[in-house]
Design a protein around this motif. Structure first.
Motif, PDB file in Angstrom:
ATOM      1  N   ILE A  37      57.492  48.366  51.203  1.00 23.37           N
ATOM      2  CA  ILE A  37      56.900  49.126  50.092  1.00 23.37           C
ATOM      3  C   ILE A  37      57.572  48.785  48.768  1.00 23.37           C
ATOM      4  CG2 ILE A  37      56.571  51.441  49.148  1.00 23.37           C
ATOM      5  CD1 ILE A  37      56.210  52.436  52.003  1.00 23.37           C
ATOM      6  N   VAL A  38      58.913  48.749  48.741  1.00 22.39           N
ATOM      7  CA  VAL A  38      59.599  48.508  47.463  1.00 22.39           C
ATOM      8  C   VAL A  38      59.422  47.071  46.993  1.00 22.39           C
ATOM      9  CG1 VAL A  38      61.284  50.343  47.875  1.00 22.39           C
ATOM     10  CG2 VAL A  38      61.821  48.008  48.595  1.00 22.39           C
ATOM     11  N   ASN A  39      59.338  46.114  47.926  1.00 20.73           N
ATOM     12  CA  ASN A  39      59.245  44.716  47.527  1.00 20.73           C
ATOM     13  C   ASN A  39      57.838  44.290  47.148  1.00 20.73           C
ATOM     14  OD1 ASN A  39      61.984  44.056  47.806  1.00 20.73           O
ATOM     15  ND2 ASN A  39      61.766  43.779  50.001  1.00 20.73           N
ATOM     16  N   VAL A  40      56.847  45.082  47.510  1.00 16.80           N
ATOM     17  CA  VAL A  40      55.479  44.788  47.063  1.00 16.80           C
ATOM     18  C   VAL A  40      55.386  44.855  45.548  1.00 16.80           C
ATOM     19  CG1 VAL A  40      53.130  45.722  47.023  1.00 16.80           C
ATOM     20  CG2 VAL A  40      54.310  45.453  49.185  1.00 16.80           C
ATOM     21  N   PHE A  41      56.179  45.721  44.943  1.00 22.69           N
ATOM     22  CA  PHE A  41      56.107  45.962  43.503  1.00 22.69           C
ATOM     23  C   PHE A  41      57.233  45.275  42.745  1.00 22.69           C
ATOM     24  CE2 PHE A  41      54.296  49.633  45.726  1.00 22.69           C
ATOM     25  CZ  PHE A  41      53.016  49.614  45.211  1.00 22.69           C
ATOM     26  N   LYS A  42      57.771  44.175  43.307  1.00 24.83           N
ATOM     27  CA  LYS A  42      58.801  43.390  42.632  1.00 24.83           C
ATOM     28  C   LYS A  42      58.419  41.914  42.635  1.00 24.83           C
ATOM     29  CE  LYS A  42      62.354  44.820  45.100  1.00 24.83           C
ATOM     30  NZ  LYS A  42      63.738  45.089  45.551  1.00 24.83           N
ATOM     31  N   THR A  43      58.955  41.168  41.692  1.00 23.28           N
ATOM     32  CA  THR A  43      58.708  39.736  41.649  1.00 23.28           C
ATOM     33  C   THR A  43      59.556  39.037  42.710  1.00 23.28           C
ATOM     34  OG1 THR A  43      60.453  39.369  40.009  1.00 23.28           O
ATOM     35  CG2 THR A  43      58.239  39.866  39.176  1.00 23.28           C
ATOM     36  N   THR A  44      59.229  37.769  42.956  1.00 26.01           N
ATOM     37  CA  THR A  44      59.973  37.010  43.968  1.00 26.01           C
ATOM     38  C   THR A  44      61.443  36.876  43.583  1.00 26.01           C
ATOM     39  OG1 THR A  44      57.987  35.765  44.583  1.00 26.01           O
ATOM     40  CG2 THR A  44      60.111  34.798  45.170  1.00 26.01           C
ATOM     41  N   LYS A  45      61.731  36.712  42.300  1.00 25.16           N
ATOM     42  CA  LYS A  45      63.129  36.614  41.855  1.00 25.16           C
ATOM     43  C   LYS A  45      63.870  37.918  42.111  1.00 25.16           C
ATOM     44  CE  LYS A  45      62.469  33.086  38.278  1.00 25.16           C
ATOM     45  NZ  LYS A  45      62.596  32.762  36.835  1.00 25.16           N
ATOM     46  N   GLN A  46      63.231  39.033  41.808  1.00 29.30           N
ATOM     47  CA  GLN A  46      63.864  40.332  42.057  1.00 29.30           C
ATOM     48  C   GLN A  46      64.101  40.561  43.548  1.00 29.30           C
ATOM     49  OE1 GLN A  46      60.924  42.772  40.041  1.00 29.30           O
ATOM     50  NE2 GLN A  46      62.305  43.148  38.309  1.00 29.30           N
ATOM     51  N   ILE A  47      63.140  40.123  44.377  1.00 33.69           N
ATOM     52  CA  ILE A  47      63.288  40.282  45.823  1.00 33.69           C
ATOM     53  C   ILE A  47      64.461  39.459  46.337  1.00 33.69           C
ATOM     54  CG2 ILE A  47      62.182  39.878  48.055  1.00 33.69           C
ATOM     55  CD1 ILE A  47      59.496  40.412  46.652  1.00 33.69           C
ATOM     56  N   SER A  48      64.564  38.203  45.867  1.00 32.59           N
ATOM     57  CA  SER A  48      65.659  37.339  46.313  1.00 32.59           C
ATOM     58  C   SER A  48      67.012  37.863  45.838  1.00 32.59           C
ATOM     59  CB  SER A  48      65.445  35.915  45.786  1.00 32.59           C
ATOM     60  OG  SER A  48      64.207  35.395  46.230  1.00 32.59           O
ATOM     61  N   ARG A  49      67.028  38.471  44.656  1.00 35.93           N
ATOM     62  CA  ARG A  49      68.290  38.959  44.106  1.00 35.93           C
ATOM     63  C   ARG A  49      68.721  40.275  44.746  1.00 35.93           C
ATOM     64  NH1 ARG A  49      66.968  38.424  39.249  1.00 35.93           N
ATOM     65  NH2 ARG A  49      66.229  40.542  38.837  1.00 35.93           N
ATOM     66  N   SER A  50      67.773  41.191  44.940  1.00 34.80           N
ATOM     67  CA  SER A  50      68.127  42.511  45.469  1.00 34.80           C
ATOM     68  C   SER A  50      66.942  43.091  46.240  1.00 34.80           C
ATOM     69  CB  SER A  50      68.540  43.441  44.318  1.00 34.80           C
ATOM     70  OG  SER A  50      68.874  44.718  44.806  1.00 34.80           O
ATOM     71  N   PRO A  51      66.802  42.746  47.539  1.00 31.81           N
ATOM     72  CA  PRO A  51      65.634  43.195  48.301  1.00 31.81           C
ATOM     73  C   PRO A  51      65.610  44.691  48.601  1.00 31.81           C
ATOM     74  CG  PRO A  51      67.167  42.035  49.722  1.00 31.81           C
ATOM     75  CD  PRO A  51      67.674  41.875  48.325  1.00 31.81           C
ATOM     76  N   MET A  52      66.761  45.365  48.529  1.00 30.66           N
ATOM     77  CA  MET A  52      66.824  46.785  48.887  1.00 30.66           C
ATOM     78  C   MET A  52      66.674  47.711  47.688  1.00 30.66           C
ATOM     79  SD  MET A  52      67.228  46.813  52.169  1.00 30.66           S
ATOM     80  CE  MET A  52      67.788  48.485  52.479  1.00 30.66           C
ATOM     81  N   SER A  53      66.722  47.178  46.483  1.00 30.36           N
ATOM     82  CA  SER A  53      66.683  48.029  45.289  1.00 30.36           C
ATOM     83  C   SER A  53      65.276  48.532  45.018  1.00 30.36           C
ATOM     84  CB  SER A  53      67.195  47.248  44.080  1.00 30.36           C
ATOM     85  OG  SER A  53      66.344  46.146  43.811  1.00 30.36           O
ATOM     86  N   LEU A  54      65.191  49.595  44.217  1.00 27.18           N
ATOM     87  CA  LEU A  54      63.900  50.152  43.833  1.00 27.18           C
ATOM     88  C   LEU A  54      63.227  49.269  42.790  1.00 27.18           C
ATOM     89  CD1 LEU A  54      64.848  53.939  43.568  1.00 27.18           C
ATOM     90  CD2 LEU A  54      63.507  52.845  45.380  1.00 27.18           C
ATOM     91  N   PRO A  55      61.892  49.217  42.771  1.00 32.08           N
ATOM     92  CA  PRO A  55      61.181  48.391  41.786  1.00 32.08           C
ATOM     93  C   PRO A  55      61.136  49.056  40.408  1.00 32.08           C
ATOM     94  CG  PRO A  55      59.622  49.500  43.220  1.00 32.08           C
ATOM     95  CD  PRO A  55      60.991  49.857  43.730  1.00 32.08           C
ATOM     96  N   ILE A  56      62.098  48.749  39.585  1.00 28.13           N
ATOM     97  CA  ILE A  56      62.166  49.332  38.240  1.00 28.13           C
ATOM     98  C   ILE A  56      62.243  48.193  37.224  1.00 28.13           C
ATOM     99  CG2 ILE A  56      63.461  50.835  36.688  1.00 28.13           C
ATOM    100  CD1 ILE A  56      64.592  52.233  39.145  1.00 28.13           C
TER     101      ILE A  56
END
Length: 281
Positions: A37-56
């Motif tokens: 759910i959280v990674n659907v709303f993040k870019t690929t760079k954000q996912i690679s950098r921090s997959p567990m963080s909230l999409p902000i």
């Protein structure tokens, strides 16, 4: 009196440990859902950098990209998955219910042979039939055919479904059938109007189990049928050198959402089917 109330309010140590274990298991089960759910709303760079963080801040580019991709028709993938799941599960339930009814009511040499035949079907790993099935599909020229692919899924699930029904129907008293026969009911009427309503929890459980396996199957439609389903769509977002993880999680969300909704509506019947044999009536 106060001491008695204090003692009654005390929670046993075993209960606390059990609740702690249940919470831990719930967290483990919910973790993949949270990551999706959280990674659907993040870019690929954000996912690679921090997959567990909230999409902000959250981004909807992954969802829109999957829906608007000219090279991938997600609605056609949905339709293929839906056809395979609905028709495959329906045919499997119908055939296995009739087979189980015959096996539980007839004690003949043929029923014994069929029982062993379905038993062997449970013992054979499904993966080992991929090579002969691919060869057969290529020689017959039916690769990409949904009806043939549905039959493959039915053949892979019918043994499990038959033995599920076999256990349920074997526990139904024959007095009900004898009473129906006295009233003039035939075998077809008895099966549809007496037996099938009584095994409804089992039917729901089978539908969820085999429907889930058909919906989530990746290798069978890819290798055997060469049909693009919603799970095959996940594969299209994974390249040989780089992967668009945002699109991958978007496909995972689209593949998981219908199953989650179906389970929410059928969870009572599902639980009833799993626990039907736990309490003797």
């Amino acid at each position: 009196m106060n001491e008695k109330k204090k003692r009654s309010r005390k929670i046993p140590a075993g209960g606390i440990v059990l609740k702690g274990i249940m919470l831990l298991l719930a967290a483990v089960v919910a973790l993949p859902l949270y990551i999706t759910i959280v990674n659907v709303f993040k870019t690929t760079k954000q996912i690679s950098r921090s997959p567990m963080s909230l999409p902000i801040p959250p981004t909807f580019s992954n969802i829109t990209g999957v829906l608007q991709d000219p090279n991938v028709n997600i609605w056609q993938m949905y339709m293929n998955s839906l056809v395979i799941t609905v028709f495959g599960a329906s045919i499997c339930i119908l055939v296995s219910a009739m087979a189980a009814y015959y096996l539980t009511r007839e004690r003949t040499r043929l029923s014994g042979i069929l029982y062993i035949y379905f038993l062997f079907g449970l013992m054979v790993p499904y993966v080992i039939v991929y090579v002969p099935l691919v060869t057969m599909f290529n020689k017959l020229g039916v690769s990409g055919s949904l009806p043939w692919l549905v039959m493959v899924f039915v053949s892979g699930s019918i043994s499990f479904s038959t033995f599920m029904y076999y256990g349920f129907m074997g526990g139904i008293s024959r007095d009900l059938e004898e009473a129906a026969i006295i009233d003039g009911a035939g075998s077809f009427t008895i099966f549809w109007k007496i037996i099938m309503p009584l095994v409804r929890p089992c039917t729901t459980t089978i539908a969820i189990f085999i429907g889930l396996s058909m919906w989530n199957d990746f290798l069978t439609p890819l290798l055997i049928g060469q049909v693009k389903t919603i799970t095959v769509g996940i594969y299209t977002a994974i390249g040989p050198y780089a992967s668009d993880w945002g699109s991958v999680f978007a496909y995972v969300m689209f593949a998981t959402l219908p199953i989650a909704v179906a389970y929410i509506f059928a969870q009572k019947q599902f639980i009833a089917g799993l626990t039907a044999g736990a309490i003797k009536g």
